[in-house]
Design an enzyme around this catalytic site. Structure first.
Site, PDB file in Angstrom:
ATOM      1  N   GLU A 248     -48.373 -92.942 -21.997  1.00  0.00           N
ATOM      2  CA  GLU A 248     -48.584 -94.988 -20.863  1.00  0.00           C
ATOM      3  C   GLU A 248     -48.584 -94.210 -19.823  1.00  0.00           C
ATOM      4  O   GLU A 248     -47.731 -94.073 -18.465  1.00  0.00           O
ATOM      5  CB  GLU A 248     -47.725 -95.261 -21.576  1.00  0.00           C
ATOM      6  CG  GLU A 248     -47.099 -95.972 -23.017  1.00  0.00           C
ATOM      7  CD  GLU A 248     -47.505 -96.184 -23.512  1.00  0.00           C
ATOM      8  OE1 GLU A 248     -48.814 -97.128 -22.596  1.00  0.00           O
ATOM      9  OE2 GLU A 248     -48.075 -97.346 -24.394  1.00  0.00           O
ATOM     10  N   CYS A 284     -46.585-101.434 -14.141  1.00  0.00           N
ATOM     11  CA  CYS A 284     -47.560-100.586 -14.288  1.00  0.00           C
ATOM     12  C   CYS A 284     -48.582-101.697 -14.802  1.00  0.00           C
ATOM     13  O   CYS A 284     -49.689-101.798 -14.823  1.00  0.00           O
ATOM     14  CB  CYS A 284     -47.855 -99.846 -15.803  1.00  0.00           C
ATOM     15  SG  CYS A 284     -47.124-100.734 -17.106  1.00  0.00           S
TER      16      CYS A 284
HETATM   17  P1  NAD Z   1     -44.258 -89.642 -12.350  1.00  0.00           P
HETATM   18  O1  NAD Z   1     -44.788 -89.534 -13.329  1.00  0.00           O
HETATM   19  O2  NAD Z   1     -44.813 -89.301 -10.801  1.00  0.00           O
HETATM   20  O3  NAD Z   1     -42.672 -89.711 -12.598  1.00  0.00           O
HETATM   21  C1  NAD Z   1     -42.213 -89.902 -14.039  1.00  0.00           C
HETATM   22  C2  NAD Z   1     -41.562 -89.088 -15.031  1.00  0.00           C
HETATM   23  O4  NAD Z   1     -42.223 -87.994 -15.352  1.00  0.00           O
HETATM   24  C3  NAD Z   1     -40.038 -88.891 -14.149  1.00  0.00           C
HETATM   25  O5  NAD Z   1     -39.032 -89.261 -15.099  1.00  0.00           O
HETATM   26  C4  NAD Z   1     -40.681 -87.220 -13.560  1.00  0.00           C
HETATM   27  O6  NAD Z   1     -38.852 -86.821 -13.073  1.00  0.00           O
HETATM   28  C5  NAD Z   1     -40.961 -86.827 -15.078  1.00  0.00           C
HETATM   29  N1  NAD Z   1     -42.465 -85.642 -14.230  1.00  0.00           N
HETATM   30  C6  NAD Z   1     -42.683 -85.540 -13.132  1.00  0.00           C
HETATM   31  N2  NAD Z   1     -43.660 -84.583 -12.926  1.00  0.00           N
HETATM   32  C7  NAD Z   1     -43.410 -84.222 -14.432  1.00  0.00           C
HETATM   33  C8  NAD Z   1     -44.342 -83.138 -15.018  1.00  0.00           C
HETATM   34  N3  NAD Z   1     -44.758 -82.017 -14.697  1.00  0.00           N
HETATM   35  N4  NAD Z   1     -43.426 -82.292 -16.516  1.00  0.00           N
HETATM   36  C9  NAD Z   1     -43.164 -83.570 -16.909  1.00  0.00           C
HETATM   37  N5  NAD Z   1     -42.060 -84.423 -16.603  1.00  0.00           N
HETATM   38  C10 NAD Z   1     -42.642 -85.075 -15.268  1.00  0.00           C
HETATM   39  O7  NAD Z   1     -44.267 -91.630 -12.426  1.00  0.00           O
HETATM   40  P2  NAD Z   1     -43.271 -92.429 -11.737  1.00  0.00           P
HETATM   41  O8  NAD Z   1     -44.183 -92.755 -10.310  1.00  0.00           O
HETATM   42  O9  NAD Z   1     -42.065 -92.464 -11.352  1.00  0.00           O
HETATM   43  O10 NAD Z   1     -43.876 -94.198 -12.220  1.00  0.00           O
HETATM   44  C11 NAD Z   1     -45.521 -94.461 -11.806  1.00  0.00           C
HETATM   45  C12 NAD Z   1     -46.010 -94.892 -12.398  1.00  0.00           C
HETATM   46  O11 NAD Z   1     -45.489 -95.064 -14.046  1.00  0.00           O
HETATM   47  C13 NAD Z   1     -47.382 -95.219 -12.304  1.00  0.00           C
HETATM   48  O12 NAD Z   1     -48.635 -94.900 -11.936  1.00  0.00           O
HETATM   49  C14 NAD Z   1     -47.740 -96.467 -13.412  1.00  0.00           C
HETATM   50  O13 NAD Z   1     -48.377 -97.103 -13.856  1.00  0.00           O
HETATM   51  C15 NAD Z   1     -47.087 -95.491 -14.333  1.00  0.00           C
HETATM   52  N6  NAD Z   1     -46.226 -96.286 -15.455  1.00  0.00           N
HETATM   53  C16 NAD Z   1     -46.902 -96.637 -16.584  1.00  0.00           C
HETATM   54  C17 NAD Z   1     -46.361 -97.546 -17.553  1.00  0.00           C
HETATM   55  C18 NAD Z   1     -46.980 -97.950 -18.704  1.00  0.00           C
HETATM   56  O14 NAD Z   1     -46.506 -98.469 -19.405  1.00  0.00           O
HETATM   57  N7  NAD Z   1     -48.705 -97.157 -18.915  1.00  0.00           N
HETATM   58  C19 NAD Z   1     -45.338 -98.400 -17.104  1.00  0.00           C
HETATM   59  C20 NAD Z   1     -44.928 -98.194 -15.992  1.00  0.00           C
HETATM   60  C21 NAD Z   1     -45.054 -96.564 -15.583  1.00  0.00           C
END
Ligand code: NAD
Length: 492
Positions: A248, A284
């Site tokens: 997602e 999101c």
């Molecule tokens: P992010 O991708 O920076 O981090 C998300 C999670 O991934 C965190 O727990 C982080 O520690 C972890 N992470 C970071 N690098 C990683 C890697 N290389 N491997 C595995 N895990 C890793 O996102 P964010 O800043 O926390 O959230 C914002 C983003 O999330 C926005 O783009 C938003 O649109 C998206 N989002 C999408 C949905 C959906 O349902 N499509 C819902 C909410 C948020």
């Protein structure tokens, strides 16, 4: 009211894990106040958690579905008992107002309950008896699931994975974001208390443990919510051992205003404003760019500002009169400001919206006054990139065909909305490239956990919520017992 900092622990195999380092979480409304500490787990902790989850899976996979459902229902009751404490903590560590934190808990529980109500029906064997013999279609659990969630909706976007994973007989390790790790940790501990040790485990930390969780060979499925850039890295991590993936990812959801929309419809305008700014724009699935017919543009902007000024009250998230709190973290404020500045430097008009309730508080926290950006074109950064913060661009279009093309001209396709006369909006909705399109509403107002949610294009893979949100945690296993055992089509 002052609160003592809380200390949360990771837990694996039903026990707290001791860690050398911790993450300090400050209150975004007052960064000098420490809300609590979360553990900073290591790669060794992660390997241990995966081994434990793998061991626990061998037993858990054979349990009755009815037993899993009963446990989940007891966990939901316990969450209800602690709801006020959890939402208070979430509000303080995240920056979202208490009403909003409460809304997140309600959506989480709504889904957990719905998943329980579907579990027996969707997960039981299907048996087909025909003149050709018997076929059993079993729904096997997949194995160890790694669940990784972002900071904006930490509880809902973790429980959206935990409930179906456990109901389907998998074991799980959850890693929330270090930017909102506390309340979700409390929620996970409460749920875990109703399940055997090792079935639900939780770790906290940065990307390094995320990499281990998404590459470890004993992990069979990854359920990830976060940014598209991270999603790409996760696909690479998962490739070596061909893991199941639900991704997602980011969204840049368009709101298409049709010529039949009435800018004087105050209720509709209020819904639009809320769908742009709730949770300070950090969702999101909210409308992040608005397309308006050129002929309606000026009137629309005037009425939009009126509605926004009425609804937006920026201030202390614990104050009941406040509708918008601070942004969750400083980097996000800087990024959103960068997009607004870029638009301004390229000739856009930037208008501040709403009311600041307390200037002193505003200056001390990660606050940002919501802004409306007009006079931008579709190619500007603020329109093309996901801002994930309190600003919204309005772009004018000539005719509906062009409006639809502009909506679809994006790498993203999460949700979207069409606003105007209902029949026409329903027709136009079919032309939008997205996982969800809402009519005359957007964001949380248009979400229904009974139906699948997810993105197309670079907004993701697979679906959460709805039946697919549960069945994506099983492998279909066909057991065929044909009457005729000889091989067909083979000469004697
Ligand atoms: P992010 O991708 O920076 O981090 C998300 C999670 O991934 C965190 O727990 C982080 O520690 C972890 N992470 C970071 N690098 C990683 C890697 N290389 N491997 C595995 N895990 C890793 O996102 P964010 O800043 O926390 O959230 C914002 C983003 O999330 C926005 O783009 C938003 O649109 C998206 N989002 C999408 C949905 C959906 O349902 N499509 C819902 C909410 C948020």
């Amino acid at each position: 009211m002052t609160h003592q900092p809380v200390t949360m622990h990771a837990f694996v195999d039903g026990k707290h894990l001791e860690t050398e380092d911790s993450i300090t979480r400050e209150n975004p409304a007052n960064p000098e106040e420490i809300v609590g500490y979360a553990p900073l787990n290591t790669i060794d902790d992660t390997r241990h958690a995966v081994d434990v989850a793998d061991q626990a899976f061998q037993k858990w996979r054979h349990t009755e579905i009815s037993d899993r459902v009963e446990r989940m229902k007891r966990a939901i009751s316990k969450l209800r008992e602690s709801q006020e404490e959890i939402t208070g903590l979430l509000s303080r560590e995240h920056g979202k107002p208490v009403y909003d934190a409460n809304g997140e808990m309600e959506i989480s529980i709504m889904w957990m309950e719905h998943a329980c109500s579907m579990a027996e029906d969707l997960l039981k064997d299907e048996v087909k008896n025909t003149e050709d013999g018997q076929t059993i279609i079993a729904k096997d659990p997949i194995g160890v699931v790694s669940a990784i969630s972002p900071w904006n909706y930490p509880i809902a976007l973790s429980t959206i994975k935990v409930a179906p994973a456990l109901l389907a007989g998998n074991t799980i390790i959850v890693k929330p974001s270090p930017l909102a790790p506390l309340a979700v940790q409390k929620v996970l501990e409460i749920i875990a208390s109703e399940f055997p040790a090792g079935v639900l485990n939780s770790l906290n930390g940065e990307a390094d443990i995320g990499v281990e969780l998404t590459s470890n060979e004993k992990v069979s499925k990854i359920a990830f919510t976060g940014g598209t850039a991270t999603g790409r890295k996760i696909m690479e991590s998962a490739a070596d051992t061909i893991k199941e993936l639900t991704l997602e990812l980011g969204g840049n959801d368009p709101a298409l205003i049709l010529p039949s929309f009435d800018p004087n419809d105050e209720k509709a305008m209020r819904r639009l404003v809320i769908s742009n700014f709730v949770t300070a724009g950090e969702i999101c699935m909210i409308a992040k760019r608005i397309y308006v017919p050129q002929s309606m543009h000026d009137e629309f902007v005037e009425k939009y500002k009126e509605a926004a000024d009425k609804w937006i009250r920026v201030g202390d998230p614990s104050d009941e009169n406040v509708t918008l709190g601070p942004v969750n973290n400083k980097e996000q404020v800087e990024f959103v400001q960068e997009l607004v500045d870029d638009a301004k430097a390229n000739g856009a008009e930037v208008t501040k919206l709403g009311k600041i309730m307390d200037e002193e508080l505003f200056d001390q926290g990660y606050y940002m006054q919501p802004t409306l950006v007009t006079g931008v074109n579709h190619d500007s950064r603020i329109v093309g990139e996901e801002q994930f913060g309190p600003t919204i661009p309005i772009v004018a279009y000539e005719d509906v065909d062009e409006g639809v093309d502009l909506c679809n001209d994006s790498i993203f396709g999460l949700t979207s909305s069409v606003w105007g006369e209902e029949e026409e909006a329903l027709q136009v909705a079919r032309r939008i490239e997205a996982g969800t399109t809402m009519i005359n509403t957007a964001a949380i107002q248009g979400l229904d956990v009974r139906y699948a949610f997810g993105g197309v294009k670079q907004s993701g893979l697979g679906r959460e919520y709805g039946e697919e949100g549960l069945t994506s945690y099983v492998n279909t296993h066909v057991i065929n017992n044909p009457n005729e055992k000889d091989l067909p089509f083979i000469p004697e």
